[in-house]
Design a protein around this motif. Structure first.
Motif, mmCIF file in Angstrom:
data_model
loop_
_atom_site.group_PDB
_atom_site.id
_atom_site.type_symbol
_atom_site.label_atom_id
_atom_site.label_comp_id
_atom_site.label_asym_id
_atom_site.label_seq_id
_atom_site.Cartn_x
_atom_site.Cartn_y
_atom_site.Cartn_z
ATOM 1 N N GLU A 159 96.032 79.437 24.055
ATOM 2 C CA GLU A 159 94.606 79.709 23.933
ATOM 3 C C GLU A 159 93.765 78.999 24.997
ATOM 4 N N THR A 160 94.415 78.237 25.892
ATOM 5 C CA THR A 160 93.718 77.548 26.981
ATOM 6 C C THR A 160 94.438 77.852 28.289
ATOM 7 N N GLU A 161 93.829 77.455 29.399
ATOM 8 C CA GLU A 161 94.403 77.800 30.697
ATOM 9 C C GLU A 161 94.704 76.594 31.583
ATOM 10 N N SER A 162 93.879 75.544 31.539
ATOM 11 C CA SER A 162 94.030 74.482 32.534
ATOM 12 C C SER A 162 93.988 73.068 31.975
ATOM 13 N N ILE A 163 93.358 72.849 30.866
ATOM 14 C CA ILE A 163 93.205 71.499 30.335
ATOM 15 C C ILE A 163 94.568 70.937 29.927
ATOM 16 N N ARG A 164 94.772 69.635 30.138
ATOM 17 C CA ARG A 164 96.012 69.001 29.685
ATOM 18 C C ARG A 164 95.988 68.900 28.171
ATOM 19 N N ALA B 137 87.373 73.958 19.755
ATOM 20 C CA ALA B 137 87.043 72.681 20.391
ATOM 21 C C ALA B 137 87.813 72.497 21.697
ATOM 22 N N ALA B 138 89.077 72.904 21.725
ATOM 23 C CA ALA B 138 89.878 72.791 22.949
ATOM 24 C C ALA B 138 89.329 73.701 24.045
ATOM 25 N N GLN B 139 88.956 74.912 23.676
ATOM 26 C CA GLN B 139 88.405 75.843 24.660
ATOM 27 C C GLN B 139 87.066 75.345 25.196
ATOM 28 N N GLN B 140 86.253 74.783 24.311
ATOM 29 C CA GLN B 140 84.987 74.203 24.769
ATOM 30 C C GLN B 140 85.232 73.025 25.700
ATOM 31 N N ALA B 141 86.180 72.143 25.338
ATOM 32 C CA ALA B 141 86.492 70.987 26.180
ATOM 33 C C ALA B 141 86.936 71.429 27.573
ATOM 34 N N GLU B 142 87.723 72.488 27.634
ATOM 35 C CA GLU B 142 88.167 73.019 28.928
ATOM 36 C C GLU B 142 86.972 73.494 29.760
ATOM 37 N N ARG B 143 86.056 74.224 29.129
ATOM 38 C CA ARG B 143 84.868 74.714 29.846
ATOM 39 C C ARG B 143 83.986 73.566 30.325
ATOM 40 N N ALA C 167 80.226 68.359 15.761
ATOM 41 C CA ALA C 167 81.233 67.847 16.698
ATOM 42 C C ALA C 167 81.134 68.556 18.047
ATOM 43 N N LEU C 168 81.006 69.874 18.033
ATOM 44 C CA LEU C 168 80.911 70.626 19.280
ATOM 45 C C LEU C 168 79.662 70.215 20.065
ATOM 46 N N ARG C 169 78.544 70.086 19.371
ATOM 47 C CA ARG C 169 77.308 69.698 20.039
ATOM 48 C C ARG C 169 77.431 68.292 20.629
ATOM 49 N N SER C 170 78.063 67.397 19.906
ATOM 50 C CA SER C 170 78.257 66.032 20.401
ATOM 51 C C SER C 170 79.096 66.036 21.671
ATOM 52 N N HIS C 171 80.184 66.804 21.686
ATOM 53 C CA HIS C 171 81.030 66.873 22.877
ATOM 54 C C HIS C 171 80.247 67.423 24.073
ATOM 55 N N GLU C 172 79.397 68.406 23.810
ATOM 56 C CA GLU C 172 78.603 68.994 24.889
ATOM 57 C C GLU C 172 77.622 67.973 25.455
ATOM 58 N N LEU C 173 76.959 67.222 24.589
ATOM 59 C CA LEU C 173 75.972 66.252 25.041
ATOM 60 C C LEU C 173 76.628 65.085 25.775
ATOM 61 N N ILE C 174 77.804 64.649 25.303
ATOM 62 C CA ILE C 174 78.516 63.574 26.000
ATOM 63 C C ILE C 174 78.911 64.024 27.403
ATOM 64 N N ALA C 175 79.381 65.258 27.512
ATOM 65 C CA ALA C 175 79.725 65.799 28.830
ATOM 66 C C ALA C 175 78.508 65.807 29.747
ATOM 67 N N ASP C 176 77.329 66.169 29.202
ATOM 68 C CA ASP C 176 76.098 66.138 29.981
ATOM 69 C C ASP C 176 75.778 64.724 30.448
ATOM 70 N N GLY C 177 75.891 63.767 29.510
ATOM 71 C CA GLY C 177 75.531 62.400 29.826
ATOM 72 C C GLY C 177 76.417 61.782 30.895
ATOM 73 N N VAL C 178 77.695 62.071 30.838
ATOM 74 C CA VAL C 178 78.642 61.511 31.805
ATOM 75 C C VAL C 178 78.597 62.292 33.114
ATOM 76 N N GLY C 179 78.214 63.551 33.053
ATOM 77 C CA GLY C 179 78.135 64.382 34.265
ATOM 78 C C GLY C 179 79.413 65.085 34.598
ATOM 79 N N LEU C 180 80.089 65.634 33.570
ATOM 80 C CA LEU C 180 81.306 66.396 33.823
ATOM 81 C C LEU C 180 80.960 67.715 34.525
ATOM 82 N N ASN C 181 81.932 68.249 35.208
ATOM 83 C CA ASN C 181 81.746 69.506 35.927
ATOM 84 C C ASN C 181 82.122 70.674 35.027
ATOM 85 N N TYR C 182 81.123 71.434 34.633
ATOM 86 C CA TYR C 182 81.354 72.610 33.780
ATOM 87 C C TYR C 182 82.064 73.701 34.567
ATOM 88 N N GLN C 183 82.859 74.522 33.848
ATOM 89 C CA GLN C 183 83.445 75.710 34.473
ATOM 90 C C GLN C 183 82.477 76.890 34.349
#
Length: 342
Positions: A66-71, A27-33, A326-342
């Motif tokens: 296991e992550t690189e940039s996310i706080r 979930a953390a790695q997905q959130a970072e992406r 949970a992963l799918r929900s996080h992905e869809l919320i990111a789409d709805g808000v317009g986050l910048n994917y890596q």
């Protein structure tokens, strides 16, 4: 609007804590992406058969690798159980492992009497707010090496990176925690999934009482974030069906059954029906404990909450039946808000 996530490390059905932690890493790695700003992990005690998130300071060290940039941060470390110096050491070590990426989210909560006894926690503090405020201030002073020369702790040293210092946050769900954050001049995160009806009052108290901080880790202006239980799916109706798990879990907690998570079918059966979809526009003062909807609906709801309390960042908390949901929900919320994917 910035988005973040807090994760409880729920144990999957027929799974173990190892499975829960592996899911948290994913979930953390997905959130970072996906472009989320922060990924926080929680602290709960005595229910490890269902929630494995007991020790954020340990789990964060693994997430740092296991992550690189996310706080990364704690949502929250429960300061009433611990020594401020030890907490400062832990988070300073984390900052050395992930320089410039660590948030020290500081909160408080009592668990069961047995868990608190096992943790050595005094449940009868004479002035809990004063005690909590003093502990937060002590953590910040240790983190920033900001004790005056004459103080007995001024010569204590803790591990440090060259990138800075962990950012302290006060976490809470009441006007009293908001007042503590305000008087210390620290950022404040309100848990709207616990007491949503106090969100507006708490942020009003935070702003009205805010004092520019004399602490080295403080801020000059109010800085806030709100944590919301949000479930997203392709349609409002499907999201409402998934939200049944959160609604049934809350009903169980009201009956004293804490830490369990039903399946979607069990949740609908316990509730008697599928919950109504969350309206895309909420009435003034309406703060559901959990919301759901399509990406467009959830984005609109999050914007409404943010505008009500005057903040620019929302943290997503969830209670889903499965990790994949949970992963799918996080992905869809990111789409709805317009986050910048890596």
């Amino acid at each position: 609007m910035d988005l973040s996530i807090v994760d409880l490390s729920p144990v999957p059905d027929d799974g173990t804590a190892s499975d829960a932690y592996a899911n948290t890493v994913e979930a953390a790695q997905q959130a970072e992406r996906l472009g989320y700003s922060r990924f926080w992990v929680a602290e709960h005690h005595g229910m490890a058969d269902s929630i494995a998130g007991t020790t954020p300071e340990v789990l964060l060290g693994h997430l740092a690798a296991e992550t690189e940039s996310i706080r990364l941060g704690s949502g929250a470390v429960l300061l009433n159980h611990y020594s401020p110096f030890k907490v400062a050491e832990q988070f300073s070590v984390l900052d050395a492992l992930a320089p410039g990426r660590i948030d020290a989210g500081l909160g408080r909560a009592n668990g069961s009497p047995a868990a608190d006894r096992a943790l050595g926690t005094d449940r009868r503090v004479q002035n809990p707010d004063k005690d909590h405020s003093e502990k937060i201030e002590a953590v910040v002073n240790h983190l920033y090496d900001d004790y005056p020369d004459e103080h007995p702790y001024s010569d204590l040293q803790i591990p440090r990176s060259e990138a800075g210092t962990p950012d302290p946050w006060v976490l809470g769900s009441s006007p009293s925690s908001a007042a503590i954050a305000a008087k210390l001049g620290l950022p404040y995160c309100f848990a709207a999934f616990i007491r949503p009806q106090l969100a507006t009052q708490s942020f009003e108290a935070y702003r009205e009482q805010f004092q520019p901080s004399s602490l080295a880790g403080g801020v000059d202006e109010p800085e806030g974030m709100i944590a919301v239980n949000a479930v997203c799916a392709e349609t409002d109706d499907e999201a409402a069906r998934l939200r049944a798990v959160a609604e049934a879990s809350y009903k169980r907690m009201q009956r004293g059954v804490v830490g369990t998570r039903p399946s979607i079918e069990e949740a609908i059966d316990e509730l008697g029906s599928v919950p109504e979809p969350t309206p895309a526009t909420l009435d003034a003062g309406d703060w559901p404990r959990a919301i759901s909807g399509s990406p467009e609906t959830v984005a609109s709801l999050l914007e409404q909450f943010a505008e009500r309390v005057g903040i620019d960042e929302v943290m997503i908390q969830h209670i889903h039946a499965t990790h994949d949901d949970a992963l799918r929900s996080h992905e869809l919320i990111a789409d709805g808000v317009g986050l910048n994917y890596q």
